[in-house]
Design an enzyme around this catalytic site. Structure first.
Site, mmCIF file in Angstrom:
data_model
loop_
_atom_site.group_PDB
_atom_site.id
_atom_site.type_symbol
_atom_site.label_atom_id
_atom_site.label_comp_id
_atom_site.label_asym_id
_atom_site.label_seq_id
_atom_site.Cartn_x
_atom_site.Cartn_y
_atom_site.Cartn_z
ATOM 1 N N TYR A 1 0.889 -1.209 -0.112
ATOM 2 C CA TYR A 1 0.002 -0.071 0.126
ATOM 3 C C TYR A 1 0.953 1.303 0.102
ATOM 4 O O TYR A 1 2.022 1.334 0.164
ATOM 5 C CB TYR A 1 -1.123 -0.077 1.090
ATOM 6 C CG TYR A 1 -0.593 -0.074 2.496
ATOM 7 C CD1 TYR A 1 0.733 0.132 2.978
ATOM 8 C CD2 TYR A 1 -1.655 -0.522 3.436
ATOM 9 C CE1 TYR A 1 0.771 0.236 4.336
ATOM 10 C CE2 TYR A 1 -1.370 -0.552 4.752
ATOM 11 C CZ TYR A 1 -0.075 -0.497 5.536
ATOM 12 O OH TYR A 1 0.187 -0.330 6.624
ATOM 13 N N GLU A 2 0.361 2.236 -0.241
ATOM 14 C CA GLU A 2 0.629 3.588 -0.653
ATOM 15 C C GLU A 2 1.743 3.721 -1.570
ATOM 16 O O GLU A 2 2.855 4.346 -1.620
ATOM 17 C CB GLU A 2 1.352 4.210 0.854
ATOM 18 C CG GLU A 2 0.438 4.407 1.957
ATOM 19 C CD GLU A 2 -0.675 5.406 1.653
ATOM 20 O OE1 GLU A 2 -0.452 6.245 0.699
ATOM 21 O OE2 GLU A 2 -1.883 5.062 2.305
ATOM 22 N N GLY A 3 1.357 3.077 -2.629
ATOM 23 C CA GLY A 3 2.371 2.907 -3.802
ATOM 24 C C GLY A 3 3.209 1.609 -3.565
ATOM 25 O O GLY A 3 4.142 1.682 -2.790
#
Length: 594
Positions: free
Chosen positions: A438-440
């Protein structure tokens, strides 16, 4: 076992490895008194050990429940959150004008590590709130700030980021959530989002959602996305809570880990549309969202550090207690603790060294972001902004990779008991897995590093950093300390590999992009392991100068040597991987699809 914050290690990393002390001395932090740092971390560590760590296992086993459009968290969680917010922990780095303490982001970064280590699923909630605060403070109207910012800074209300949709994960431009202009200047949001962390919970009485949506006349792709503030409950003119907004959790995910953190499907528009307030300008939402995402990416990197340190502490305690076999050359009956065996020592040292390197990289990122915001000299701010941008993808990807590797080693040290849930080693392994996604995803961080951060200003930020690292290596070589072993030589070789690889990629980013992209992930690993090795060596040099003020300075020298001779030494192989594997990677269709 419970968790104990390694405050001495954290202070050395923060002040010397990451450069906080030097930045304070240079005047970049204004009137900030660096002497309070130790007291803040000590108190954070006590709260984490006493309140948050005991709830970690409870949250994993109990999970969350969705009933009647409401999410209920695990027993003890709402009370712990209220105590956490009342103690001021959400406000550490918040703006003073809105109830924050105004302390540096670097101090809050160290606290974020502590929350993540003690209870990563709990710490994820305020991590996202802090990112939402950044976006609102930077891009919100004065009216929205006056209504929402103090509540969020103090932790009375939490925040979420709502980007992902079933067809729009990493490709944010494909989102379909719609926003329609209303006559009163607000907007009506209709659509659904998936994988929304803490999209609903019972720890606060309101939740402030930041939602990406597209206006009817918006351009295609990311250029047509706007950002909206969508509260769970509307707020009356006097600041009290009004009616429920048209945004509800319609499902929760059943996950590999992070069981205590609600991951929701959020639905808007079943009752006419959720009331939303524009953040920034129409069709400029991605710029606002990146303010949130960059802060969150550093926070997720710190999650990797925290969960790695928690796994290391538990594995070390287990290795000191578990008896199997005898030390080599020892006669007689009886078994020894497994920590006497060289291979177990090697795994423990690898866990500690990787964690320490990731910690300093994350702290250095936070210091760069601080200086970019606080320094009075425009040239200093510009250089710090570039340094922070360069380090952010490394901090996120390298540190979360380390979190996964270290928690896996923790299971290995526990042996069969690590594969059984009752020891807790498996939970750390499960919880860590999402951080690389997550978050890229970490692959996207590698692409960002190669195509944007390396290429910025012709690589000027990279060359400036390599010059600084070379200075550290010169100090190690000049120390003539036999305890460093071959640290200087190994780091010098790694810097050579990183410089050559950076130049090779820089030449191909535009002319042969697929070749550059094929080597992006090993390049980020090469960068992180070289940077981490040099930073640990710098900390070891500082510890020697501090003497007993650093505890046992020799242990930091040993740690830096182990990292250089066992991890940074892989730089040459990573260099060849980047340069030699592009053809095989880009020609893999025959194997993968044949």
């Amino acid at each position: 076992m419970t968790y104990r914050a390694p405050v001495n290690d954290m202070l050395l990393a923060l002040n010397h490895g990451a450069g906080l002390a030097a930045a304070v001395k240079a005047g970049h932090y204004g009137d900030f008194d660096g002497d309070i740092t130790a007291a803040v971390l000590e108190e954070a560590g006590k709260f984490a050990s006493d309140v948050l760590a005991p709830l970690n296992r409870i949250g994993d086993e109990h999970g969350i429940k969705l009933e009647a459009d409401k999410v209920t968290t695990a027993p003890g969680w709402p009370d712990a959150y209220q105590r956490w917010a009342a103690a001021g922990w959400n406000a550490v780095s918040g703006p003073e004008a809105f109830g924050g303490q105004g302390l540096p982001l670097a101090i809050n970064a160290a606290c974020t590590e502590i929350w993540s280590a003690s209870n990563i699923a709990f710490g994820l909630c305020p991590l996202l709130t802090l990112s939402a605060i950044e976006a609102l403070d930077a891009h919100g109207s004065d009216e929205l700030k006056s209504i929402y910012l103090e509540k969020m800074v103090t932790g009375a209300w939490t925040g979420t980021m709502q980007l992902t949709e079933p067809q729009a994960g990493s490709d944010v431009g494909a989102l379909r959530t719609r926003a329609e202009r209303a006559a009163d200047g607000t907007y009506r949001i209709k659509g659904s989002k998936i994988f929304i962390t803490y999209g609903d919970h019972d720890m606060t009485d309101n939740i402030v959602h930041f939602v990406l949506a597209r206006l009817p006349d918006a351009p295609d792709g990311t250029k047509g996305i706007s950002l909206f503030l969508v509260p769970k409950f509307l707020v009356n003119a006097d600041g009290s809570l009004g009616s429920r907004n048209d945004i509800f959790p319609s499902g929760v995910e059943h996950k590999l880990g992070m069981h205590a953190s609600p991951t929701c499907t959020m639905t808007m528009g079943d009752h006419g549309g959720a009331v939303g307030y524009l953040i920034g300008e129409e069709n400029r939402g991605m710029a606002c969202m990146f303010t949130m995402m960059n802060q969150a990416r550093l926070g997720v990197g710190l999650e990797g550090v925290g969960i790695a340190d928690r796994a290391y502490q538990q594995a070390l305690a287990f290795a000191q207690e578990r008896r199997q076999g005898r030390a080599a050359g020892k006669a007689g009956n009886g078994s020894d603790p497994i920590i006497v065996h060289p291979d177990v020592k090697r795994m423990l040292m690898q866990m500690r060294a990787l964690t320490a390197a990731a910690r300093t990289i994350c702290y250095a990122t936070a210091v760069a972001l601080d200086v970019a915001a606080r320094a009075t000299d425009a040239k200093v701010r510009g250089a710090a902004t570039a340094r922070g941008a360069l380090l952010t993808p490394i901090a996120k990807a390298f540190s979360t990779d380390i979190g996964n590797e270290v928690t896996s080693l923790g299971v290995q040290i526990h042996g069969g008991m690590g594969f059984i849930e009752e020891t807790g080693a498996a939970q750390h392994y499960r919880d860590a897995r999402i951080t690389a996604i997550y978050e890229g995803t970490n692959g996207i961080q590698s692409i960002d590093l190669v195509t944007r951060k390396l290429a910025a200003n012709g690589g000027a930020s990279v060359w400036a950093l390599l010059d600084e690292l070379s200075g550290i290596v010169k100090q190690v070589e000049a120390s003539n300390d036999p305890a460093f072993g071959t640290t200087g030589a190994k780091l010098r070789d790694a810097l050579g590999s990183l410089e050559r690889t950076s130049q090779w990629l820089l030449e191909r980013v535009s002319s042969a992009p697929n070749e550059a992209l094929a080597g992006a992930t090993p390049y980020l690993r090469l960068f992180g392991s070289t940077l981490g090795g040099c930073m640990l060596a710098n900390e070891a040099l500082a510890a020697r100068d501090l003497g007993e003020g650093a505890g046992d300075p020799q242990r930091y020298v040993t740690l830096a040597r182990f990292f250089a001779e066992n991890i940074t030494v892989q730089a040459g192989a990573l260099e060849r991987t980047v340069m030699d594997s592009a053809e095989a990677v880009n020609g893999a269709d025959a194997v993968l699809l044949g």
